[in-house]
Design a protein around this motif. Sequence first.
Motif, mmCIF file in Angstrom:
data_model
loop_
_atom_site.group_PDB
_atom_site.id
_atom_site.type_symbol
_atom_site.label_atom_id
_atom_site.label_comp_id
_atom_site.label_asym_id
_atom_site.label_seq_id
_atom_site.Cartn_x
_atom_site.Cartn_y
_atom_site.Cartn_z
ATOM 1 N N ASP A 119 38.769 37.336 39.472
ATOM 2 C CA ASP A 119 37.577 36.039 39.928
ATOM 3 C C ASP A 119 37.961 36.083 41.535
ATOM 4 N N ASP A 120 36.893 35.682 42.186
ATOM 5 C CA ASP A 120 37.091 35.357 43.690
ATOM 6 C C ASP A 120 37.939 34.192 43.994
ATOM 7 N N GLU A 121 37.866 33.267 43.100
ATOM 8 C CA GLU A 121 38.611 31.969 43.247
ATOM 9 C C GLU A 121 39.946 32.325 42.547
ATOM 10 N N GLU A 122 41.230 32.168 43.478
ATOM 11 C CA GLU A 122 42.533 32.359 42.818
ATOM 12 C C GLU A 122 43.086 31.558 41.783
ATOM 13 N N VAL A 123 42.420 30.215 41.868
ATOM 14 C CA VAL A 123 42.956 29.313 40.973
ATOM 15 C C VAL A 123 42.117 29.809 39.274
ATOM 16 N N VAL A 124 41.074 30.269 39.441
ATOM 17 C CA VAL A 124 40.534 31.055 38.267
ATOM 18 C C VAL A 124 41.108 32.112 37.686
ATOM 19 N N ALA A 125 41.439 33.142 38.633
ATOM 20 C CA ALA A 125 42.089 34.452 38.317
ATOM 21 C C ALA A 125 43.667 34.083 37.875
ATOM 22 N N ASP A 126 44.286 32.985 38.360
ATOM 23 C CA ASP A 126 45.456 32.751 37.984
ATOM 24 C C ASP A 126 45.704 32.369 36.421
ATOM 25 N N ALA A 127 44.552 31.406 36.125
ATOM 26 C CA ALA A 127 44.525 30.784 34.788
ATOM 27 C C ALA A 127 43.920 32.106 33.854
ATOM 28 N N LEU A 186 38.036 37.643 33.992
ATOM 29 C CA LEU A 186 37.963 36.805 35.041
ATOM 30 C C LEU A 186 39.452 36.798 35.836
ATOM 31 N N CYS A 187 40.091 37.747 35.488
ATOM 32 C CA CYS A 187 41.425 38.021 36.146
ATOM 33 C C CYS A 187 41.529 38.613 37.596
ATOM 34 N N LEU A 192 39.907 37.014 24.197
ATOM 35 C CA LEU A 192 40.943 37.850 25.156
ATOM 36 C C LEU A 192 39.995 38.528 26.226
ATOM 37 N N GLU A 193 39.028 39.199 25.692
ATOM 38 C CA GLU A 193 38.408 39.840 26.788
ATOM 39 C C GLU A 193 37.553 38.916 27.881
ATOM 40 N N ARG A 199 44.952 35.019 34.137
ATOM 41 C CA ARG A 199 45.964 36.102 33.720
ATOM 42 C C ARG A 199 47.032 35.280 32.818
ATOM 43 N N TRP A 200 47.160 34.143 32.954
ATOM 44 C CA TRP A 200 47.983 33.216 32.024
ATOM 45 C C TRP A 200 47.276 33.278 30.664
#
Length: 341
Positions: free
Chosen positions: A323-331, A320-321, A314-315, A333-334
């Motif tokens: 992260d500079d790359e939105e595709v990473v940040a979105d994943a 990575l929520c 979880l941590e 958060r999910w």
Amino acid sequence: MDQRLKAKLIERALAEGFSACRICRPTDVAHVADDLAGFLKQGHHGSMGWLAERSHWRGAPNVLWPEAKSVIMLAEEYGAGDQLEAPSSAGLVSVYARNKDYHDIVKKRLKRLARWLIAEAGGEVKVFVDTAPVPEKPLGQASGLGWQGKHTNLVSRELGSWFFLGSIFTTLDLPVDEAEVDHCGSCRACLDACPTDAFPAPHQIDARRCISYLTIEHKGPIDEELRAKLGNRIYGCDACLEVCPWNKFAREAKEIRYHARDDLVAPPLAELAALDDAAFRTKFSGSPIKRIGRGRFVRNVLYAIGNSGDQSLLEVARELCGDDEEVVADAARWAVERLRA
């Protein structure tokens, strides 16, 4: 047409490390143009625009190089034995991508064989492995290497499903082999094994639902409906290949560079998620994984983390929520939402 030359060619191909060698004509796959047009019309190619852009070549090999009279089709085994699974806290990498990039290995082998053929019999040649607009699987069936199974991949009675394809187009007029026929019968194991139901019907695939396409070719966020179905697959998918009964004839790869690296058999998701761009490039230097880039790869890793059910991750996802790359940040958060749930 020289049967002796063909026999020497096959002997040389096997000596170079190929598993099988068969020959057909560039005109032996006349059905491909209509099949490809139907595939594209239904949008089953997803974002792979290059399939449409070069369909006039892919649909007709004789148009790609009109002077070619023969196509030499080569198969090379890459089987991994029983190393097909990984625990949910580890990533699952497709068997073909667990070591060196096969494009480089097969192409060098093709070039050596092509040079031998020129020295032996003259003529002109062009070599192709996967990246050119060549309908390799239909040509493989036309040459007798195998047949396109219900999962659309080539299956061989001698090699099973775990093999790469390469081709040598030549202006030489070589004796051809008899085309292979379908030996799937009533079996539908490959269709039933697909986690995302990517097969609208036998012998048809919708790439937009295929895990190999989603984890490798698709650049943006993956539809939420499909994320949970990825499981821990972080690069490619072998689900439909694994269950094929013809794999009882498959053998482990002779080429040592196809044998899995220890760190890619069951790589810990936490370690993969921590890779920055430089570390990603270093880790996957010489690997086919490198071409999708750090963002797409870590996106896949985070989907696997979300599917793992492992609270210790979880941590990792939470960090990575932002992260500079939105595709990473979105994943990320999910994944956090999934693990909390």
